[in-house]
Design a protein around this motif. Structure first.
Motif, mmCIF file in Angstrom:
data_model
loop_
_atom_site.group_PDB
_atom_site.id
_atom_site.type_symbol
_atom_site.label_atom_id
_atom_site.label_comp_id
_atom_site.label_asym_id
_atom_site.label_seq_id
_atom_site.Cartn_x
_atom_site.Cartn_y
_atom_site.Cartn_z
ATOM 1 N N ILE A 16 24.165 3.121 38.895
ATOM 2 C CA ILE A 16 25.504 2.114 38.663
ATOM 3 C C ILE A 16 25.012 0.837 38.829
ATOM 4 N N TRP A 17 25.312 0.051 37.753
ATOM 5 C CA TRP A 17 24.970 -1.446 37.563
ATOM 6 C C TRP A 17 26.235 -2.328 37.572
ATOM 7 N N LEU A 18 26.278 -3.454 38.118
ATOM 8 C CA LEU A 18 27.603 -4.426 38.078
ATOM 9 C C LEU A 18 27.280 -5.340 36.864
ATOM 10 N N ASP A 33 25.736 -6.931 49.296
ATOM 11 C CA ASP A 33 26.713 -5.639 50.020
ATOM 12 C C ASP A 33 27.048 -4.831 49.208
ATOM 13 N N LEU A 34 27.090 -5.196 47.748
ATOM 14 C CA LEU A 34 27.397 -4.092 46.875
ATOM 15 C C LEU A 34 26.261 -2.904 46.656
ATOM 16 N N ALA A 270 28.225 0.561 28.294
ATOM 17 C CA ALA A 270 28.648 -0.642 28.491
ATOM 18 C C ALA A 270 30.155 -1.147 28.114
ATOM 19 N N SER A 271 30.746 -1.773 28.414
ATOM 20 C CA SER A 271 32.202 -2.049 27.885
ATOM 21 C C SER A 271 33.124 -0.733 28.563
ATOM 22 N N THR A 272 32.930 -0.635 29.948
ATOM 23 C CA THR A 272 33.597 0.456 30.478
ATOM 24 C C THR A 272 34.777 0.262 31.159
ATOM 25 N N GLY A 273 35.102 -1.165 31.171
ATOM 26 C CA GLY A 273 36.482 -1.520 31.731
ATOM 27 C C GLY A 273 37.507 -0.889 30.713
ATOM 28 N N GLU A 299 33.554 -5.162 38.392
ATOM 29 C CA GLU A 299 34.066 -4.955 39.769
ATOM 30 C C GLU A 299 35.313 -3.868 39.550
ATOM 31 N N LYS A 300 36.293 -4.320 38.988
ATOM 32 C CA LYS A 300 37.519 -3.824 39.164
ATOM 33 C C LYS A 300 37.369 -2.360 38.613
ATOM 34 N N THR A 301 36.392 -1.987 37.766
ATOM 35 C CA THR A 301 36.333 -0.431 37.424
ATOM 36 C C THR A 301 35.584 0.288 38.356
#
Length: 372
Positions: A16-18, A33-34, A270-273, A299-301
């Protein structure tokens, strides 16, 4: 078995990457924290992310004033600010890098988008970014354009790790994997330790659905009017990309490199929103869960998956036939796959150029204000 969807993804072999970075995230401890709380093990950036961070971030003001006082032009200021953020993020992620032997804990920085069709310029800027950030867990992002392929090979041959971005199509992806293996073979010839070179191939997902859905919605007759065809191409395309990955990293050529310690080039989703509110907002994560992949999420996803994502094991390998059948159904419905990919590559480059120009415009105004 954990009930935390993010932990379940991690246990399924998904890194999991941000897909975001800002100085505020770094300085407030949010990024750290993430890592601790949300299983984040890497960071990706792009020109749009930096543009948004700088436009909204007062934390950049002191550095802008220093740069203005030193007489820095907008190009030098952009380079200083972006590489400083990435360097500090690399330091935050370094414990993950060490714990995973370099597989994760990575932070990506992209060459200037205006170089997407300039091989020599990309090679030169990649080397300069690598030297400037000077952290071992850096990834240099290079677009997967035809001009980018030899730049990918050359950068890898010089011992640098690469994140190939803006991949949309299967033939394009195969060329990227070829460029990667070519680079490793040359790196070995140049005396580099192949085990220290890593790469990911960033395969874009949601934009494929956006473009194909648009074409389907414009269809007035025939099979293309079937609403069941919509919202499935992105996942199907990515599943077929993973199949291509498994097929490519096999055989004598790859085994010779693996014997020298080479790492496969992991697929990165990528582009997973999710852009269509009618679709499940976690589908580009949970429906592409499979081992040895990366999923970089805004972050929303990330929060959506943490809240209500349903991880159901390997959702890629068992669906190769379904994915192929869906892409064939789209062809029968009149969707020109090659044209879709060509449009998406051009749009992808253009969008990053616009974001980069906006970033520099914002920074230019800030520099002028600081000098007045």
């Amino acid at each position: 078995m954990s009930t935390n969807p993010l932990q379940q993804l991690t246990e399924a072999g998904v890194s999991i990457w941000l897909d975001d970075l800002s100085r505020e995230r770094i300085e407030t401890g949010n990024l750290a924290d993430l890592v601790q709380e949300k299983f984040v093990v890497g960071v990706t950036t792009n020109p749009a992310i930096f543009q948004a961070a700088l436009a909204d971030g007062e934390r950049y003001d002191p550095q802008v004033r220093e740069l203005a006082a030193a007489g820095a032009d907008v190009d030098a200021a952009t380079r200083a600010i972006t590489t400083d953020d990435v360097r500090e993020a690399c330091k935050v992620m370094r414990p993950v890098f060490d714990a995973t032997n370099g597989v994760d804990g990575r932070v990506s920085i992209e060459v200037s988008p205006g170089l997407a069709h300039d091989t020599d310029g990309t090679v030169a800027e990649a080397a300069d970014l690598w030297k400037t950030v000077a952290e071992p867990n850096l990834f240099i992002k290079i677009p997967g354009t035809p001009e980018g392929w030899p730049a990918i090979t050359e950068t890898l041959a010089n011992g640098m790790s690469v994140n190939v971005t803006l991949i949309f199509g299967l033939d394009q992806y195969r060329s990227v994997m070829e460029a990667y293996v070519d680079g490793l073979e040359r790196a070995a010839e140049n005396g580099h330790d192949l085990s220290s070179i890593h790469s990911v191939a960033s395969f874009f997902v949601s934009r494929v659905d956006s473009e194909i859905d648009k074409r389907l919605e414009a269809t007035t007759e025939g099979p293309g009017t079937d609403p069941a065809l919509r919202g499935k191409a992105g996942v199907a395309n990515a599943r077929l990309a993973f199949q291509a990955y498994e097929q490519f990293f096999a055989g004598e050529r790859w085994e010779a490199l693996a014997a020298q310690g080479a790492n496969t080039q992991r697929p990165l989703w990528a582009s997973t929103g999710v852009k269509n509110p009618d679709y499940d907002d976690t589908m580009y994560v949970v429906d592409l869960a499979v081992e040895n992949t990366v999923n970089t999420m805004p972050e929303k996803t990330l929060e959506a998956v943490a809240d209500h994502g349903v991880v159901r094991g390997d959702r890629v390998r068992p669906f190769y036939d379904d994915a192929q059948a869906h892409m064939e159904a789209l062809e029968e419905a009149g969707v020109d796959y090659d044209d879709v990919i060509a449009v998406l590559i051009k749009e992808g480059v253009d969008k990053f150029v616009v974001a980069w120009d906006e970033l520099q415009s914002t920074l230019s105004e800030s520099l002028e204000a600081a000098r007045s």
